[in-house]
Design a protein around this motif. Structure first.
Motif, PDB file in Angstrom:
ATOM      1  N   LEU A  89       0.875  -0.950   0.017  1.00 30.56           N
ATOM      2  CA  LEU A  89      -0.016  -0.008  -0.064  1.00 30.56           C
ATOM      3  C   LEU A  89       0.875   1.183   0.028  1.00 30.56           C
ATOM      4  O   LEU A  89       1.691   1.362   1.043  1.00 30.56           O
ATOM      5  CB  LEU A  89      -0.858   0.075   1.142  1.00 30.56           C
ATOM      6  N   LEU A  90       0.716   2.145  -1.076  1.00 35.05           N
ATOM      7  CA  LEU A  90       1.410   3.299  -1.222  1.00 35.05           C
ATOM      8  C   LEU A  90       0.477   4.465  -0.728  1.00 35.05           C
ATOM      9  O   LEU A  90      -0.579   4.561  -1.161  1.00 35.05           O
ATOM     10  CB  LEU A  90       1.804   3.612  -2.561  1.00 35.05           C
ATOM     11  N   PHE A  91       0.945   5.476  -0.027  1.00 35.07           N
ATOM     12  CA  PHE A  91       0.186   6.359   0.625  1.00 35.07           C
ATOM     13  C   PHE A  91       0.844   7.892   0.311  1.00 35.07           C
ATOM     14  O   PHE A  91       2.023   8.026   0.295  1.00 35.07           O
ATOM     15  CB  PHE A  91       0.204   6.527   2.207  1.00 35.07           C
ATOM     16  N   ILE A  92       0.058   8.475  -0.370  1.00 29.79           N
ATOM     17  CA  ILE A  92       0.365   9.869  -0.936  1.00 29.79           C
ATOM     18  C   ILE A  92      -0.517  11.185  -0.218  1.00 29.79           C
ATOM     19  O   ILE A  92      -1.660  10.948   0.060  1.00 29.79           O
ATOM     20  CB  ILE A  92       0.105  10.071  -2.312  1.00 29.79           C
ATOM     21  N   CYS A  93       0.041  12.222  -0.211  1.00 30.35           N
ATOM     22  CA  CYS A  93      -0.798  13.584   0.426  1.00 30.35           C
ATOM     23  C   CYS A  93       0.081  14.591  -0.508  1.00 30.35           C
ATOM     24  O   CYS A  93       0.503  14.356  -1.426  1.00 30.35           O
ATOM     25  CB  CYS A  93      -0.623  13.641   2.194  1.00 30.35           C
ATOM     26  N   ARG A  94      -0.280  15.731   0.152  1.00 29.51           N
ATOM     27  CA  ARG A  94       0.477  16.787  -0.574  1.00 29.51           C
ATOM     28  C   ARG A  94       1.894  16.907  -0.726  1.00 29.51           C
ATOM     29  O   ARG A  94       2.518  17.005  -1.778  1.00 29.51           O
ATOM     30  CB  ARG A  94      -0.070  18.269   0.027  1.00 29.51           C
ATOM     31  N   SER A  95       2.503  16.609   0.420  1.00 26.20           N
ATOM     32  CA  SER A  95       4.039  16.940   0.515  1.00 26.20           C
ATOM     33  C   SER A  95       4.540  15.495   1.125  1.00 26.20           C
ATOM     34  O   SER A  95       5.916  15.681   1.289  1.00 26.20           O
ATOM     35  CB  SER A  95       4.370  18.160   0.978  1.00 26.20           C
ATOM     36  N   GLY A  96       4.075  14.757   1.781  1.00 22.77           N
ATOM     37  CA  GLY A  96       4.465  13.512   2.507  1.00 22.77           C
ATOM     38  C   GLY A  96       4.395  13.436   3.901  1.00 22.77           C
ATOM     39  O   GLY A  96       4.722  12.424   4.459  1.00 22.77           O
ATOM     40  N   ALA A  97       3.818  14.485   4.544  1.00 24.28           N
ATOM     41  CA  ALA A  97       3.570  14.434   6.005  1.00 24.28           C
ATOM     42  C   ALA A  97       2.469  13.628   6.396  1.00 24.28           C
ATOM     43  O   ALA A  97       2.689  12.513   7.399  1.00 24.28           O
ATOM     44  CB  ALA A  97       3.735  15.790   6.595  1.00 24.28           C
ATOM     45  N   ARG A  98       1.309  14.013   6.043  1.00 25.31           N
ATOM     46  CA  ARG A  98       0.313  13.194   6.355  1.00 25.31           C
ATOM     47  C   ARG A  98       0.225  11.791   5.889  1.00 25.31           C
ATOM     48  O   ARG A  98      -0.275  10.787   6.650  1.00 25.31           O
ATOM     49  CB  ARG A  98      -0.903  13.784   5.662  1.00 25.31           C
ATOM     50  N   SER A  99       0.584  11.769   4.745  1.00 27.46           N
ATOM     51  CA  SER A  99       0.926  10.356   4.123  1.00 27.46           C
ATOM     52  C   SER A  99       1.658   9.332   5.125  1.00 27.46           C
ATOM     53  O   SER A  99       1.517   8.139   5.127  1.00 27.46           O
ATOM     54  CB  SER A  99       1.209   9.976   2.518  1.00 27.46           C
ATOM     55  N   GLU A 100       2.835   9.930   5.661  1.00 27.53           N
ATOM     56  CA  GLU A 100       3.740   9.121   6.429  1.00 27.53           C
ATOM     57  C   GLU A 100       3.062   8.728   7.687  1.00 27.53           C
ATOM     58  O   GLU A 100       3.049   7.444   8.085  1.00 27.53           O
ATOM     59  CB  GLU A 100       4.895   9.771   6.723  1.00 27.53           C
ATOM     60  N   ALA A 101       2.152   9.784   8.359  1.00 28.55           N
ATOM     61  CA  ALA A 101       1.649   9.455   9.447  1.00 28.55           C
ATOM     62  C   ALA A 101       0.354   8.106   9.086  1.00 28.55           C
ATOM     63  O   ALA A 101       0.078   7.037   9.851  1.00 28.55           O
ATOM     64  CB  ALA A 101       0.823  10.585   9.988  1.00 28.55           C
ATOM     65  N   ALA A 102      -0.401   8.313   7.882  1.00 27.75           N
ATOM     66  CA  ALA A 102      -1.143   7.234   7.569  1.00 27.75           C
ATOM     67  C   ALA A 102      -0.540   5.984   7.411  1.00 27.75           C
ATOM     68  O   ALA A 102      -1.140   4.786   7.916  1.00 27.75           O
ATOM     69  CB  ALA A 102      -1.828   7.666   6.480  1.00 27.75           C
ATOM     70  N   ALA A 103       0.594   5.891   6.651  1.00 30.33           N
ATOM     71  CA  ALA A 103       1.524   4.729   6.387  1.00 30.33           C
ATOM     72  C   ALA A 103       1.647   3.932   7.931  1.00 30.33           C
ATOM     73  O   ALA A 103       1.764   2.865   7.812  1.00 30.33           O
ATOM     74  CB  ALA A 103       2.496   4.998   5.819  1.00 30.33           C
ATOM     75  N   VAL A 122       4.718   7.887  -0.201  1.00 28.39           N
ATOM     76  CA  VAL A 122       5.401   8.761  -1.466  1.00 28.39           C
ATOM     77  C   VAL A 122       5.972   9.924  -0.933  1.00 28.39           C
ATOM     78  O   VAL A 122       5.184  10.886  -0.546  1.00 28.39           O
ATOM     79  CB  VAL A 122       4.070   8.732  -2.420  1.00 28.39           C
ATOM     80  N   ALA A 123       7.183   9.811  -1.008  1.00 31.40           N
ATOM     81  CA  ALA A 123       7.958  10.997  -0.523  1.00 31.40           C
ATOM     82  C   ALA A 123       7.802  12.290  -1.551  1.00 31.40           C
ATOM     83  O   ALA A 123       7.531  11.793  -2.917  1.00 31.40           O
ATOM     84  CB  ALA A 123       9.686  10.670  -0.472  1.00 31.40           C
ATOM     85  N   GLU A 124       7.881  13.359  -1.139  1.00 34.91           N
ATOM     86  CA  GLU A 124       7.495  14.392  -1.988  1.00 34.91           C
ATOM     87  C   GLU A 124       6.091  14.719  -2.064  1.00 34.91           C
ATOM     88  O   GLU A 124       5.630  16.032  -2.511  1.00 34.91           O
ATOM     89  CB  GLU A 124       8.171  14.649  -3.191  1.00 34.91           C
ATOM     90  N   GLY A 125       5.222  13.923  -2.086  1.00 38.57           N
ATOM     91  CA  GLY A 125       3.453  13.908  -2.252  1.00 38.57           C
ATOM     92  C   GLY A 125       3.336  14.165  -3.778  1.00 38.57           C
ATOM     93  O   GLY A 125       4.035  14.080  -4.631  1.00 38.57           O
ATOM     94  N   PHE A 126       2.177  14.634  -3.811  1.00 38.75           N
ATOM     95  CA  PHE A 126       1.532  14.951  -5.251  1.00 38.75           C
ATOM     96  C   PHE A 126       1.976  16.280  -5.620  1.00 38.75           C
ATOM     97  O   PHE A 126       2.231  16.530  -6.564  1.00 38.75           O
ATOM     98  CB  PHE A 126      -0.166  15.058  -4.867  1.00 38.75           C
ATOM     99  N   GLU A 127       2.026  17.308  -4.745  1.00 42.00           N
ATOM    100  CA  GLU A 127       2.369  18.600  -5.152  1.00 42.00           C
ATOM    101  C   GLU A 127       3.961  18.838  -4.727  1.00 42.00           C
ATOM    102  O   GLU A 127       4.415  19.942  -5.362  1.00 42.00           O
ATOM    103  CB  GLU A 127       1.539  19.768  -4.406  1.00 42.00           C
ATOM    104  N   GLY A 128       4.526  18.067  -3.873  1.00 44.63           N
ATOM    105  CA  GLY A 128       5.989  18.357  -3.826  1.00 44.63           C
ATOM    106  C   GLY A 128       6.201  19.570  -2.652  1.00 44.63           C
ATOM    107  O   GLY A 128       5.515  20.164  -1.912  1.00 44.63           O
ATOM    108  N   ASP A 129       7.509  19.785  -2.387  1.00 41.44           N
ATOM    109  CA  ASP A 129       7.966  20.630  -1.542  1.00 41.44           C
ATOM    110  C   ASP A 129       7.787  22.040  -1.662  1.00 41.44           C
ATOM    111  O   ASP A 129       7.773  22.341  -3.001  1.00 41.44           O
ATOM    112  CB  ASP A 129       9.509  20.439  -0.984  1.00 41.44           C
ATOM    113  N   LEU A 130       7.833  22.946  -0.698  1.00 42.33           N
ATOM    114  CA  LEU A 130       7.855  24.457  -1.068  1.00 42.33           C
ATOM    115  C   LEU A 130       9.112  24.812  -1.714  1.00 42.33           C
ATOM    116  O   LEU A 130      10.193  24.341  -1.487  1.00 42.33           O
ATOM    117  CB  LEU A 130       7.571  24.994   0.194  1.00 42.33           C
ATOM    118  N   ASP A 131       9.088  25.929  -2.762  1.00 38.92           N
ATOM    119  CA  ASP A 131      10.226  26.231  -3.345  1.00 38.92           C
ATOM    120  C   ASP A 131      10.533  27.533  -2.534  1.00 38.92           C
ATOM    121  O   ASP A 131       9.954  28.030  -1.764  1.00 38.92           O
ATOM    122  CB  ASP A 131      10.121  26.536  -4.923  1.00 38.92           C
ATOM    123  N   ASP A 132      11.431  28.396  -3.070  1.00 38.08           N
ATOM    124  CA  ASP A 132      11.903  29.764  -2.358  1.00 38.08           C
ATOM    125  C   ASP A 132      10.911  30.628  -2.427  1.00 38.08           C
ATOM    126  O   ASP A 132      11.083  31.557  -1.518  1.00 38.08           O
ATOM    127  CB  ASP A 132      13.205  30.039  -3.222  1.00 38.08           C
TER     128      ASP A 132
END
Length: 152
Positions: A89-103, A122-132
């Motif tokens: 089971l792979l878990f994905i969220c916006r950037s990887g925090a909620r999906s890690e908790a769910a996993a 899924v590291a980085e999530g659907f939208e990824g990390d914030l840029d500068d």
């Protein structure tokens, strides 16, 4: 690249979006669980798994708008694959925090239920990390890697 970016004592692994997509296309017993909120699914988009022949499992980890942990999360996820448990089971969220908790939580639930399966964040999530500029979608993530996705 090594498929396992990170593994810790809870046996949760983190894979890049590309590694996750590869798993989904090669392993028919793997499923992707999108744990974001309904507004995120509606306004940001969803991974498109049509090429895999499987449906995306959409179950909020935090229920919008209260953002409380979804009390029926485990039951809803299990209902999505019904009688045969997946091996991954792979878990994905916006950037990887909620999906890690769910996993982590699902892995523990599976163990308590007598089931063994691999849970992947899924590291980085659907939208990824914030840029500068504090924007998402340009640095990394599912969408930035041009993996299949769709607007709802």
């Amino acid at each position: 690249m090594d498929r396992m970016l990170r593994q810790d004592k809870s046996d949760i692994v983190a894979w890049t979006p590309q590694e996750s997509w590869r798993e989904l296309t090669k392993n028919s017993r793997s499923y992707l669980v999108d744990v974001r909120t309904r507004p995120e699914w509606q306004f940001v988009g969803l991974p498109d798994l049509s090429a895999t022949g499987r449906s995306l499992i959409c179950v909020e980890w935090n229920v919008y708008p209260s953002m409380q942990v979804n009390p029926s999360f485990m039951v809803d996820v299990v209902a999505a694959f019904s009688d045969e448990w997946p091996d991954t089971l792979l878990f994905i969220c916006r950037s990887g925090a909620r999906s890690e908790a769910a996993a982590r939580a699902f892995k523990e639930f599976a163990r308590e239920s007598g089931q063994e399966l691999r849970c992947v964040n899924v590291a980085e999530g659907f939208e990824g990390d914030l840029d500068d500029n504090l924007h998402r979608g340009d640095r990394n993530g599912w969408k930035q890697n041009a993996l299949p996705w769709r607007q709802s």
